[in-house]
Design a protein around this motif. Structure first.
Motif, mmCIF file in Angstrom:
data_model
loop_
_atom_site.group_PDB
_atom_site.id
_atom_site.type_symbol
_atom_site.label_atom_id
_atom_site.label_comp_id
_atom_site.label_asym_id
_atom_site.label_seq_id
_atom_site.Cartn_x
_atom_site.Cartn_y
_atom_site.Cartn_z
ATOM 1 N N GLU A 196 0.834 -1.211 0.000
ATOM 2 C CA GLU A 196 0.000 0.000 0.000
ATOM 3 C C GLU A 196 0.866 1.257 0.000
ATOM 4 O O GLU A 196 0.538 2.244 -0.671
ATOM 5 N N ASP A 223 0.812 4.076 -2.849
ATOM 6 C CA ASP A 223 0.534 5.473 -2.502
ATOM 7 C C ASP A 223 1.628 6.409 -3.001
ATOM 8 O O ASP A 223 1.361 7.530 -3.450
ATOM 9 N N ASP A 278 0.084 10.059 -3.505
ATOM 10 C CA ASP A 278 -0.632 10.281 -2.247
ATOM 11 C C ASP A 278 0.311 10.302 -1.047
ATOM 12 O O ASP A 278 -0.020 10.846 0.005
ATOM 13 N N LYS A 279 1.468 9.691 -1.210
ATOM 14 C CA LYS A 279 2.535 9.787 -0.213
ATOM 15 C C LYS A 279 3.820 10.091 -0.963
ATOM 16 O O LYS A 279 3.903 9.921 -2.179
#
Length: 201
Positions: free
Chosen positions: A166, A170, A175-176
């Motif tokens: 994950e 991401d 998202d990260k």
């Protein structure tokens, strides 16, 4: 998913090591030297050798001088381990070089490689705990206790594997984002360890 690849490689490295069960046996890395797989195999081999160094140094009958020699060897091995983790992070930094982080992007508590480091250590715990469940020189209470611990370790691997996958997803989506801090170990550096640089005065 990278976790499945890593777990398979870690299992192979551990099994390859235990074909000889010799700390000094030379590693024969089966993967291309420029690949991530090569780094993952190397990482787990380093961890496996260090695991057994830690076993040796904890022998209560070990001579003090021999114990000190092993401790120094473990320190050197740990530095190699840290360097290898940083090589893995460098791989991911390059892989995600062109990803633009979104405005709401967050940083993770640890980099992908340090999470993978934990996965490698977990593979070793699983291997050795499983060996404990197969012993014939212990009572059933020991077997049952180790089986219970093994089940928890397997659950940990499942959860950690999912978290790593994950995290990488991401980062790839923005998202990260990755931010890697090089390990600034001071005790091995003669210019930073006061015991070492004090000897020069």
């Amino acid at each position: 998913m990278i976790s499945a690849i890593a777990n398979n490689i870690f299992q192979r490295a551990i099994e390859d090591y235990h074909r000889y069960d010799d700390i000094d046996h030379p590693m024969e890395n089966p993967y291309d030297s420029q690949s991530l797989e090569h780094l993952l195999y190397l990482k787990c081999w380093i961890d496996t050798a260090q695991w057994h160094m830690e076993d040796v140094v904890r022998n209560p009958d070990i001579a003090p001088e021999e114990g000190l020699n092993w401790k120094r060897r473990i320190d050197k091995q740990n530095q190699v381990r840290t360097d290898t983790v940083e090589y893995i992070d460098s791989y991911y930094l390059q892989q995600f070089h062109d990803v633009r982080a979104k405005e709401h992007a967050r940083i993770n508590t640890e980099s992908p490689a340090w999470a993978i480091d934990r996965l490698s250590i977990l593979a070793l715990k699983i291997y050795h705990m499983e060996q404990e469940t197969k012993r014939t020189d212990v009572d059933q209470a020991h077997i049952a206790s180790c089986q219970s611990k093994l089940e928890i370790l397997l659950e940990q691997r499942k959860d950690l594997s999912q978290s790593i996958d994950e995290l990488l997803t991401d980062i790839a989506s923005g998202d990260k984002y990755m931010k890697v801090y090089k390990q600034m170990k001071m005790y091995n550096d003669p210019s930073l360890n006061p015991v070492l640089y004090g000897k020069k005065q």
